[in-house]
Design a protein around this motif. Sequence first.
Motif, PDB file in Angstrom:
ATOM      1  N   PHE A 380      92.186  40.400  55.511  1.00 26.26           N
ATOM      2  CA  PHE A 380      93.039  40.282  53.694  1.00 26.26           C
ATOM      3  C   PHE A 380      92.685  40.499  53.480  1.00 26.26           C
ATOM      4  O   PHE A 380      91.569  40.953  52.426  1.00 26.26           O
ATOM      5  N   LEU A 385      93.073  32.994  50.135  1.00 22.81           N
ATOM      6  CA  LEU A 385      93.273  31.752  51.454  1.00 22.81           C
ATOM      7  C   LEU A 385      94.011  30.640  50.801  1.00 22.81           C
ATOM      8  O   LEU A 385      93.039  29.589  51.094  1.00 22.81           O
ATOM      9  N   ALA A 413      88.023  38.780  54.425  1.00 24.44           N
ATOM     10  CA  ALA A 413      88.583  39.155  53.439  1.00 24.44           C
ATOM     11  C   ALA A 413      88.166  39.104  52.833  1.00 24.44           C
ATOM     12  O   ALA A 413      86.203  39.578  51.979  1.00 24.44           O
ATOM     13  N   LEU A 432      83.677  37.237  54.364  1.00 26.59           N
ATOM     14  CA  LEU A 432      84.312  36.916  52.962  1.00 26.59           C
ATOM     15  C   LEU A 432      82.862  38.498  52.674  1.00 26.59           C
ATOM     16  O   LEU A 432      82.027  38.153  52.330  1.00 26.59           O
TER      17      LEU A 432
END
Length: 529
Positions: A380, A385, A413, A432
Amino acid sequence: MNAGHIFVTMGNILNFKSDAWLLPVDRKASPGTGWTTALPRLRKSLNANNLEPLRNETAFAVALGDWPDNEPMPVLTAVPFHGVEAAEDLRPRFRAFLDVATDGLVDRPRRDRNASGRSLLAVPFFGTGHGGGNIYRGEILRVLFEEAYAEAARSGVDVVFVFQDQAGFALAQQQRRGRPAAWSSLRDSHLAEARKLAELAQAGILVPFLGAGVSISAGAPTWERLLEHLAEEAGLSELEKTALKGLGNLDRASVLRTFYADRSQAAGKLTLGEAVKSAVDMKKYGLAPSLLACLPSEGAITLNYDSLFETAAEDAGNPRNVIPGKGRDTVAKWVLKLHGSVEEPESIVLTRDDYLDYSATKEALSALVKAHLITHHLLFVGFGLSDDHFHEIMHDVRRALPAKEAGGNFGTALMLDSDSMRQHLWGKHLSLVSMADPDSSEPDVEQAARTLEIFLDALIAYSSDSHSFLLADAYDGGLSPDERKLREALLTLKSLPAANGASSAAPVIDRMLRELGWDGKAPKSEPLP
């Protein structure tokens, strides 16, 4: 200012959004009909500027200072009058380009680039076209890199090399991987993460998921700015604009649709979809779309309405079929546009009703995302999100795979900030990776955005496993001594009878050699004893 960065990508420099770019010219200070055809205003600008210094070689580079401020500024850069006899012939000329471009940008407005505000100079593979330097491509690349890195350290400018041939791109990436300081601005943890993701890309399981942040480097608006623009275009009063901001984003879009529906009856008035297209239909892509288009991935997913990624992919030699769309039988790679496209303005998903209707009308598209969450690793980029539709998709996948819910994740992400609450919310499902400086007390979004671009540059460099330069004659000068020995040994394979049809392995050997850059001609090397 800290040192600038040297980026490498594939693409078309005319479609790349930079501050200034190198335009090669001949001894008559002419760029050739190809450039003047592609840039209609170029001929007029050439006539308006004093190009005599280029013609008599009292200067090697001249900026077209009358070029529109909202367009990348061309810097005419002369190749040697009598052709390129050695790579060093290009050093003073490329140095002149860097100096003239950097100086010429001082009084020009900066690009709307979501990074540190540094100037970005775009460079083709200078000296390897009609300048006669084709046979010195390896050495030329080394010279250009040396000068670019020196200028980046001196002035803090960023330079992006925009290649159009895979062999040059592959060799450039190899040379950079051999430079210890190529990504010195990244933390060790970032570089390690980029290498890990590159391994997934090489394995064919990394799929990019592009959010709105990817298009910002090209000047595309954020979601908030898009809604503000639509309200302005719809003719809302200041009081109505203030009231509109009190609603959630989806409801704001729903209200705007009613305004556009009321006024679209009038002649010449845009529908909501057409107004969105006018706001986001950028023609030149920035670093992020261009770099992601170079990622070795069969598929890609985006929530963006614009066509920047598709254009960048086409220019990089990786064309994509757009889903939903008619498609091309000769193109295997694809990009899924979950929320519609500017190519079909009425397909754009923007309002609450659009989101609520999605499951009933486009469930097959959501199913494709769910399948890739299960079978691939999604990356991502530029995505916060927070999209309701994405939450619904993730909910369905987690419900279908309770075992994975307990451990493991569905993707990575890349975030501009570090948010502990987001980590609590998504940490079990996504890895993340924050681009923010952990030592900074204040968030610096611009610096984080620049770090993201450099991170993507490292990812692409380490995921590039092509060696199409190894057997190409034009790149011999860029090889190390060990690579030259390997090249000679490989070329001798075609001198063996078994590699020329006497064995069933001959087609396999032929295909391997061509992938390494062999042009199909008889090898010049002597057979191995």
